[in-house]
Design a protein around this motif. Structure first.
Motif, PDB file in Angstrom:
ATOM      1  N   ASP A 133       0.864  -1.177   0.000  1.00  0.00           N
ATOM      2  CA  ASP A 133       0.000   0.000   0.000  1.00  0.00           C
ATOM      3  C   ASP A 133       0.902   1.228   0.000  1.00  0.00           C
ATOM      4  N   GLY A 252       1.908  10.598  -1.878  1.00  0.00           N
ATOM      5  CA  GLY A 252       0.875   9.706  -2.424  1.00  0.00           C
ATOM      6  C   GLY A 252       0.236  10.290  -3.684  1.00  0.00           C
ATOM      7  N   TYR A 256       0.469   8.697  -7.468  1.00  0.00           N
ATOM      8  CA  TYR A 256      -0.804   8.352  -8.114  1.00  0.00           C
ATOM      9  C   TYR A 256      -0.957   9.125  -9.432  1.00  0.00           C
ATOM     10  N   LEU A 378      -1.352   0.113 -10.355  1.00  0.00           N
ATOM     11  CA  LEU A 378      -2.398  -0.038  -9.338  1.00  0.00           C
ATOM     12  C   LEU A 378      -2.738  -1.512  -9.194  1.00  0.00           C
ATOM     13  N   LYS A 381      -8.535  -0.631  -6.146  1.00  0.00           N
ATOM     14  CA  LYS A 381      -9.029   0.758  -6.186  1.00  0.00           C
ATOM     15  C   LYS A 381      -8.408   1.589  -5.053  1.00  0.00           C
ATOM     16  N   ALA A 382      -7.880   2.722  -5.423  1.00  0.00           N
ATOM     17  CA  ALA A 382      -7.332   3.623  -4.401  1.00  0.00           C
ATOM     18  C   ALA A 382      -8.488   4.262  -3.636  1.00  0.00           C
ATOM     19  N   ARG A 384      -9.758   7.418  -1.431  1.00  0.00           N
ATOM     20  CA  ARG A 384      -9.448   8.811  -1.087  1.00  0.00           C
ATOM     21  C   ARG A 384      -9.746   9.106   0.384  1.00  0.00           C
ATOM     22  N   PHE A 393      -4.948  10.313  -0.208  1.00  0.00           N
ATOM     23  CA  PHE A 393      -5.509   8.966  -0.184  1.00  0.00           C
ATOM     24  C   PHE A 393      -5.289   8.312   1.174  1.00  0.00           C
ATOM     25  N   SER A 395      -5.478   4.953   1.052  1.00  0.00           N
ATOM     26  CA  SER A 395      -4.868   3.703   0.605  1.00  0.00           C
ATOM     27  C   SER A 395      -4.687   3.721  -0.918  1.00  0.00           C
ATOM     28  N   ILE A 396      -3.508   3.299  -1.368  1.00  0.00           N
ATOM     29  CA  ILE A 396      -3.282   3.113  -2.815  1.00  0.00           C
ATOM     30  C   ILE A 396      -2.655   1.726  -2.991  1.00  0.00           C
ATOM     31  N   CYS A 398      -0.881  -1.227  -4.589  1.00  0.00           N
ATOM     32  CA  CYS A 398       0.073  -1.083  -5.691  1.00  0.00           C
ATOM     33  C   CYS A 398       0.826  -2.393  -5.916  1.00  0.00           C
TER      34      CYS A 398
END
Ligand code: HEM
Length: 403
Positions: A133, A252, A256, A378, A381-382, A384, A393, A395-396, A398
């Motif tokens: 993440d 982040g 992104y 990715l 889904k990230a 926000r 965000f 969470s992203i 990855c």
């Protein structure tokens, strides 16, 4: 246009959090000085916001009147009305002088080797994982350590800092629930209890004031000007908070944005020296701090609109930074954009005291991440943050090395 009619910062539509820019564009074009249902005004044009930042006599940062009905006699009231950012001179000047001396580009350059090691260690830990993440495993792990070092918070005591900071700054959102208010107040109380012990220890065993911010703040100016205990504690809380979520979000948001703009990512990979202008562009394009506030000390006129004395003004940095009157193709990410005089760090006497540090952290983190994992994608889904004031965000997900 219907959406614009009912636009209210305290009751934002659900799609605003995903993409506020169409709302900002409509406001800039049709109602750049927008009266809000609660009597405040929202500003979205670059030129108007810049003028507000410059005129500190008419546009005060003092929040005592504004925050009283919101926070009552709570600790949150004490905190948000004692930190330098929400004060005018002379308190603002006294605290700022002390802080700035420890945050100069030269002082920041000294922190770079430690920062490079920290980022390298985080990347080493991620090396063996397929998915990570970007926020929890990387972006948020950097500022907490850097700010912790700045104030000399022992490593094993840093864990609660992020949650405290998210809660206390979250209380500044245009609208909060009573539950969140209680939670933020409790977080502040815990934070202050913690700092009282840290300050008492540092009084007994001072550090080097050139390197240790807490010692600087305790000792005050050489000519004898000192902070009161309240000023000291509340400004330490602010300092620890100010550099946290904003910098996490910059890192982040930058990583992104590069995924959304693959050609720009390729350009940065091909020419790593573009990292400097790229960081400025991330700051402009997805400003981590989207909103600021002032209050008028006298009747005035902004963009032809009459504003009474005592009016609350929200300046929308996120909108100013997408203003086509100031930036050509403002909705395009251009990592070599120049000039790029964005307002992400505000402007004037309250301009971000930590901007050199934030830029350094983002530059080292993003450059090293790209060099190590140039093909990251990715992996889900990230999510926000869901805040209007601070854009970023939670969470992203990855994938570091896709097949
Ligand atoms: C990307 C990261 C950051 C962003 C976007 C940001 C943004 C801002 C903005 C917009 C302001 C002005 C607020 C106003 O007057 O309305 C501000 C003030 C401030 N920031 Fe930052 N900030 C960041 C990182 C940091 C860091 C890392 C630190 C400290 C280590 C810091 C410390 C401060 C302080 C002390 C002020 C108050 C300055 C004053 O009132 O004179 N910030 N910041």
């Amino acid at each position: 246009m219907q959406a614009l009619k009912s636009f209210d910062l305290r009751e934002l539509p659900a799609d605003f959090y995903e993409d506020p820019y169409p709302y900002y564009a409509a406001l800039r074009e049709h109602e750049p000085v927008r009266p809000m249902p609660d009597g405040s005004f929202l500003l979205t044009r670059y030129a108007d916001i810049q003028a507000v930042y410059k005129d500190t006599k008419t546009f005060s940062s003092d929040k005592k009147i504004e925050f009283k009905p919101r926070y009552g006699d709570s600790l949150l009231y004490q905190h948000h009305t004692t930190s330098l950012v929400f004060n005018d001179p002379p308190l603002h000047t006294r605290v700022r002088r002390l802080i700035m001396g420890g945050l100069t580009p030269a002082a920041m350059a000294e922190t770079e080797p430690g920062l490079v090691t920290l980022v390298g260690d985080l990347l080493d830990r991620m090396e063996h994982k397929q998915d990570v993440d970007l926020i929890t495993d990387f972006a948020s792990a950097i500022p907490v350590e850097i700010i912790g070092n700045l104030l000399g918070v022992p490593h094993h005591e840093r864990e609660p800092l992020r949650a405290w900071s998210l809660a206390i700054l979250g209380a500044l959102e245009p609208s909060i629930t009573p539950e969140f208010f209680d939670y933020a107040n409790r977080s502040l109380s815990d934070f202050l209890d913690y700092l009282k012990v840290l300050v008492a220890e540092r009084r007994l065993y001072p550090g080097d004031p050139h390197k240790d911010m807490l010692t600087r703040l305790i000792q005050g100016e050489a000519d004898g000007e000192k902070l009161t205990e309240q000023e000291l504690l509340q400004n330490c809380v602010f300092l620890l908070n100010a550099g946290h979520e904003t910098t996490t979000n910059l890192i982040g948001n930058g990583l992104y944005a590069l995924l959304e703009w693959p050609q720009e990512k390729q350009r940065l990979l091909a020419t790593p020296a573009l990292i400097h202008t790229a960081i400025e562009e991330f700051l402009r394009f997805e400003s981590s701090n989207q909103l600021g506030n002032r209050i008028t000390t006298a009747a005035t006129v902004i963009g032809g609109v009459e504003i009474p004395a005592g009016s609350r003004i929200s300046v929308c940095i996120g909108a100013a930074n997408r203003d086509s009157a100031h930036f050509p193709d403002p909705d395009t990410l251009d990592i070599s954009r120049s000039p790029n005089r964005h307002l992400a760090f505000a402007s004037g006497i309250h301009q971000c005291a930590g901007m050199f540090l934030a830029r350094l952290e983002a530059r080292v983190a993003i450059a090293a991440f790209l060099a190590r994992f140039p093909h990251y994608t990715l992996a889900g889904k990230a999510v926000r943050g869901g805040r209007a004031r601070f854009r970023g965000f939670l969470s992203i997900p990855c994938r570091l090395k896709p097949d």
